[in-house]
Design a protein around this motif. Sequence first.
Motif, PDB file in Angstrom:
ATOM      1  N   GLY A 237     -16.342  15.845 -13.264  1.00 26.73           N
ATOM      2  CA  GLY A 237     -15.142  15.077 -13.558  1.00 26.73           C
ATOM      3  C   GLY A 237     -14.060  15.286 -12.516  1.00 26.73           C
ATOM      4  N   LEU A 238     -13.903  16.526 -12.045  1.00 28.04           N
ATOM      5  CA  LEU A 238     -12.930  16.789 -10.981  1.00 28.04           C
ATOM      6  C   LEU A 238     -13.300  16.040  -9.706  1.00 28.04           C
ATOM      7  CD1 LEU A 238     -12.345  20.632 -11.452  1.00 28.04           C
ATOM      8  CD2 LEU A 238     -10.726  18.798 -11.942  1.00 28.04           C
ATOM      9  N   VAL A 239     -14.586  16.066  -9.354  1.00 29.72           N
ATOM     10  CA  VAL A 239     -15.038  15.341  -8.160  1.00 29.72           C
ATOM     11  C   VAL A 239     -14.777  13.846  -8.321  1.00 29.72           C
ATOM     12  CG1 VAL A 239     -17.077  14.693  -6.834  1.00 29.72           C
ATOM     13  CG2 VAL A 239     -16.740  17.066  -7.499  1.00 29.72           C
ATOM     14  N   ALA A 240     -15.080  13.298  -9.499  1.00 28.43           N
ATOM     15  CA  ALA A 240     -14.883  11.866  -9.737  1.00 28.43           C
ATOM     16  C   ALA A 240     -13.408  11.490  -9.625  1.00 28.43           C
ATOM     17  CB  ALA A 240     -15.429  11.487 -11.113  1.00 28.43           C
ATOM     18  N   GLY A 241     -12.525  12.272 -10.245  1.00 26.81           N
ATOM     19  CA  GLY A 241     -11.109  11.960 -10.199  1.00 26.81           C
ATOM     20  C   GLY A 241     -10.525  12.043  -8.806  1.00 26.81           C
ATOM     21  N   LEU A 242     -10.897  13.071  -8.058  1.00 26.08           N
ATOM     22  CA  LEU A 242     -10.362  13.239  -6.702  1.00 26.08           C
ATOM     23  C   LEU A 242     -10.872  12.142  -5.764  1.00 26.08           C
ATOM     24  CD1 LEU A 242     -10.559  17.122  -6.302  1.00 26.08           C
ATOM     25  CD2 LEU A 242      -8.520  15.724  -6.688  1.00 26.08           C
ATOM     26  N   LEU A 243     -12.156  11.789  -5.890  1.00 23.22           N
ATOM     27  CA  LEU A 243     -12.695  10.726  -5.044  1.00 23.22           C
ATOM     28  C   LEU A 243     -12.056   9.378  -5.374  1.00 23.22           C
ATOM     29  CD1 LEU A 243     -16.502  11.593  -4.867  1.00 23.22           C
ATOM     30  CD2 LEU A 243     -14.810  11.776  -3.044  1.00 23.22           C
ATOM     31  N   ALA A 244     -11.850   9.102  -6.659  1.00 26.13           N
ATOM     32  CA  ALA A 244     -11.208   7.848  -7.045  1.00 26.13           C
ATOM     33  C   ALA A 244      -9.779   7.779  -6.517  1.00 26.13           C
ATOM     34  CB  ALA A 244     -11.230   7.702  -8.565  1.00 26.13           C
ATOM     35  N   PHE A 245      -9.039   8.869  -6.648  1.00 27.89           N
ATOM     36  CA  PHE A 245      -7.665   8.901  -6.131  1.00 27.89           C
ATOM     37  C   PHE A 245      -7.648   8.744  -4.614  1.00 27.89           C
ATOM     38  CE2 PHE A 245      -4.493  11.639  -4.072  1.00 27.89           C
ATOM     39  CZ  PHE A 245      -3.337  10.942  -4.413  1.00 27.89           C
ATOM     40  N   GLY A 246      -8.532   9.447  -3.924  1.00 25.19           N
ATOM     41  CA  GLY A 246      -8.564   9.352  -2.473  1.00 25.19           C
ATOM     42  C   GLY A 246      -8.908   7.954  -1.992  1.00 25.19           C
ATOM     43  N   TYR A 247      -9.853   7.289  -2.654  1.00 29.18           N
ATOM     44  CA  TYR A 247     -10.237   5.942  -2.230  1.00 29.18           C
ATOM     45  C   TYR A 247      -9.098   4.958  -2.465  1.00 29.18           C
ATOM     46  CZ  TYR A 247     -12.944   1.682  -1.663  1.00 29.18           C
ATOM     47  OH  TYR A 247     -13.397   0.463  -1.234  1.00 29.18           O
ATOM     48  N   LEU A 248      -8.448   5.024  -3.636  1.00 27.75           N
ATOM     49  CA  LEU A 248      -7.350   4.095  -3.906  1.00 27.75           C
ATOM     50  C   LEU A 248      -6.169   4.325  -2.961  1.00 27.75           C
ATOM     51  CD1 LEU A 248      -7.028   3.569  -7.760  1.00 27.75           C
ATOM     52  CD2 LEU A 248      -7.642   1.925  -6.001  1.00 27.75           C
ATOM     53  N   THR A 249      -5.917   5.583  -2.620  1.00 24.18           N
ATOM     54  CA  THR A 249      -4.850   5.875  -1.660  1.00 24.18           C
ATOM     55  C   THR A 249      -5.186   5.283  -0.301  1.00 24.18           C
ATOM     56  OG1 THR A 249      -4.326   7.924  -2.846  1.00 24.18           O
ATOM     57  CG2 THR A 249      -3.504   7.717  -0.590  1.00 24.18           C
ATOM     58  N   TRP A 250      -6.428   5.423   0.114  1.00 21.96           N
ATOM     59  CA  TRP A 250      -6.875   4.833   1.381  1.00 21.96           C
ATOM     60  C   TRP A 250      -6.743   3.314   1.349  1.00 21.96           C
ATOM     61  CZ3 TRP A 250     -12.543   3.653   2.729  1.00 21.96           C
ATOM     62  CH2 TRP A 250     -12.647   3.210   4.061  1.00 21.96           C
ATOM     63  N   ALA A 251      -7.153   2.691   0.233  1.00 19.35           N
ATOM     64  CA  ALA A 251      -7.051   1.235   0.114  1.00 19.35           C
ATOM     65  C   ALA A 251      -5.589   0.787   0.149  1.00 19.35           C
ATOM     66  CB  ALA A 251      -7.713   0.776  -1.176  1.00 19.35           C
ATOM     67  N   ARG A 252      -4.697   1.537  -0.485  1.00 18.30           N
ATOM     68  CA  ARG A 252      -3.273   1.166  -0.485  1.00 18.30           C
ATOM     69  C   ARG A 252      -2.689   1.229   0.919  1.00 18.30           C
ATOM     70  NH1 ARG A 252       0.946   4.430  -0.415  1.00 18.30           N
ATOM     71  NH2 ARG A 252      -0.332   6.237  -0.992  1.00 18.30           N
ATOM     72  N   ARG A 253      -3.032   2.250   1.686  1.00 14.14           N
ATOM     73  CA  ARG A 253      -2.492   2.373   3.034  1.00 14.14           C
ATOM     74  C   ARG A 253      -3.031   1.291   3.956  1.00 14.14           C
ATOM     75  NH1 ARG A 253      -3.001   8.997   3.645  1.00 14.14           N
ATOM     76  NH2 ARG A 253      -1.282   9.506   2.198  1.00 14.14           N
ATOM     77  N   ARG A 254      -4.298   0.950   3.812  1.00 14.12           N
ATOM     78  CA  ARG A 254      -4.860  -0.124   4.635  1.00 14.12           C
ATOM     79  C   ARG A 254      -4.212  -1.466   4.294  1.00 14.12           C
ATOM     80  NH1 ARG A 254      -9.884   0.166   7.293  1.00 14.12           N
ATOM     81  NH2 ARG A 254     -10.234  -1.995   6.660  1.00 14.12           N
ATOM     82  N   ALA A 255      -3.984  -1.709   3.004  1.00  8.94           N
ATOM     83  CA  ALA A 255      -3.336  -2.955   2.609  1.00  8.94           C
ATOM     84  C   ALA A 255      -1.903  -3.024   3.125  1.00  8.94           C
ATOM     85  CB  ALA A 255      -3.361  -3.093   1.093  1.00  8.94           C
ATOM     86  N   ALA A 256      -1.201  -1.884   3.119  1.00  8.91           N
ATOM     87  CA  ALA A 256       0.175  -1.871   3.618  1.00  8.91           C
ATOM     88  C   ALA A 256       0.223  -2.105   5.124  1.00  8.91           C
ATOM     89  CB  ALA A 256       0.837  -0.539   3.264  1.00  8.91           C
ATOM     90  N   ARG A 257      -0.769  -1.597   5.857  1.00 13.22           N
ATOM     91  CA  ARG A 257      -0.793  -1.849   7.295  1.00 13.22           C
ATOM     92  C   ARG A 257      -1.104  -3.303   7.600  1.00 13.22           C
ATOM     93  NH1 ARG A 257      -3.559   3.246   7.660  1.00 13.22           N
ATOM     94  NH2 ARG A 257      -5.543   2.116   7.812  1.00 13.22           N
ATOM     95  N   ARG A 258      -1.937  -3.921   6.757  1.00 14.10           N
ATOM     96  CA  ARG A 258      -2.297  -5.316   6.980  1.00 14.10           C
ATOM     97  C   ARG A 258      -1.172  -6.257   6.585  1.00 14.10           C
ATOM     98  NH1 ARG A 258      -6.364  -5.547   3.719  1.00 14.10           N
ATOM     99  NH2 ARG A 258      -5.311  -6.678   2.072  1.00 14.10           N
ATOM    100  N   GLU A 259      -0.481  -5.933   5.508  1.00 11.79           N
ATOM    101  CA  GLU A 259       0.591  -6.782   5.004  1.00 11.79           C
ATOM    102  C   GLU A 259       1.601  -5.890   4.302  1.00 11.79           C
ATOM    103  OE1 GLU A 259       1.147 -10.881   2.378  1.00 11.79           O
ATOM    104  OE2 GLU A 259      -0.808  -9.922   2.597  1.00 11.79           O
ATOM    105  N   ALA A 260       2.828  -5.840   4.864  1.00 12.31           N
ATOM    106  CA  ALA A 260       3.836  -4.912   4.340  1.00 12.31           C
ATOM    107  C   ALA A 260       4.222  -5.226   2.909  1.00 12.31           C
ATOM    108  CB  ALA A 260       5.083  -4.938   5.229  1.00 12.31           C
ATOM    109  N   ALA A 261       4.141  -6.486   2.502  1.00 11.66           N
ATOM    110  CA  ALA A 261       4.539  -6.873   1.150  1.00 11.66           C
ATOM    111  C   ALA A 261       3.410  -6.746   0.134  1.00 11.66           C
ATOM    112  CB  ALA A 261       5.035  -8.319   1.161  1.00 11.66           C
ATOM    113  N   ALA A 262       2.281  -6.177   0.521  1.00  8.29           N
ATOM    114  CA  ALA A 262       1.156  -6.045  -0.416  1.00  8.29           C
ATOM    115  C   ALA A 262       1.531  -5.109  -1.557  1.00  8.29           C
ATOM    116  CB  ALA A 262      -0.071  -5.513   0.318  1.00  8.29           C
ATOM    117  N   PRO A 263       1.245  -5.475  -2.812  1.00  7.67           N
ATOM    118  CA  PRO A 263       1.597  -4.609  -3.942  1.00  7.67           C
ATOM    119  C   PRO A 263       0.740  -3.352  -3.967  1.00  7.67           C
ATOM    120  CG  PRO A 263       0.311  -6.494  -4.692  1.00  7.67           C
ATOM    121  CD  PRO A 263       0.608  -6.734  -3.247  1.00  7.67           C
TER     122      PRO A 263
END
Length: 357
Positions: A237-263
């Motif tokens: 469960g710890l591995v699952a939670g940390l991997l999910a958080f890390g992936y979503l954080t990565w996706a958020r940063r990539r979206a912000a670099r592509r488009e600053a107004a991305a939610p």
Amino acid sequence: MTKQPGSPAAAESDQPVPAADATAAEPGREPGPADADGSDRPAADGDGVAPALAPGAPVLALLALGWLTAMLWSTREAIESAAAGITAISLSAFALPGVISAALVAGAAFALFGVDLLARRGSDRVTLRFVAAIGTGLLVALAAAFAINLTYADNATTNVIAGTTAAAATIGGAIAGARSAPVVGAVVAAALGTLVFVVAFSRARDPLFDLFGAGDSQESLLTAAKWVSRTESLLAGLVAGLLAFGYLTWARRRAARREAAAPAPRWPAYLLAGAGPGLLLLLAEVIIRVGGRSLLDLAGALSEADAVAQTSLGTSRVDNGIWVLFVGALTAMIAFGRTLGPAHADDDEPAEAAPAR
């Protein structure tokens, strides 16, 4: 030259100045060739908002397909190395959960890659996305079933494994049809990491049995097995939670670099992503008990010990899925909460600047 009242220059100064291009005025974004052809970001939907993409979808698809291939190969080797008949049936029942979980994740990962390509081409309608996801998952299902029937021994057990694996891959593909691609990608990445961790954890079972006081008595063995299972579920469960958080954080940063107004994803996305691997494990258990019921019943009918073992393993898998679900969701939420800054009170708002005299 001074502008006198009534002069043409004064009249021109009273006219409103045309607004600049909205694209150029958007903060953090510079117009360029990519804005003309849309090659660097997906086309916007009907509301003018570009659909969110799942970063690393091709890599996830390759890793998940590789893991499914490894599970099918190891299961085939274990069955063929065993004596024909009773032992082969028992080993098939023991190996079925691993194959079904891998097929579920592989179908979701490959379908996510397919709908991600569809979104990049500007086609992101809900119906089309769902149909494409199911169709892509069906491709994985047919390939897996064909590989099983081609390489495994031709008997009733093989047909059960092939049919259940195909069903799991198709259902996994349907999951990838969800609108929020980054959340699906986080669930797939976390689930794949959890499955790999569980297999790697098997090497630590014997030392942990000794650590938890496993002896010669049946009671001590059962107690040690219970604590080993709980330790495995907690760490998974710890591995699952940390991997999910890390992936979503990565996706958020990539979206912000592509488009600053991305939610940016909010807390429900992290909650669902952290709980996703546990939900997939529970869904895999449902598929096993429905599609693989004949194989499980056949293995349980071999002897009283086999019946007890199949019942115990089924209960353990359900408990493991529940633990991974709650621990993963809690871990992802705590990790997300630590990234939030302190809330600003109303008194901390900066005062409006006084008008210039």
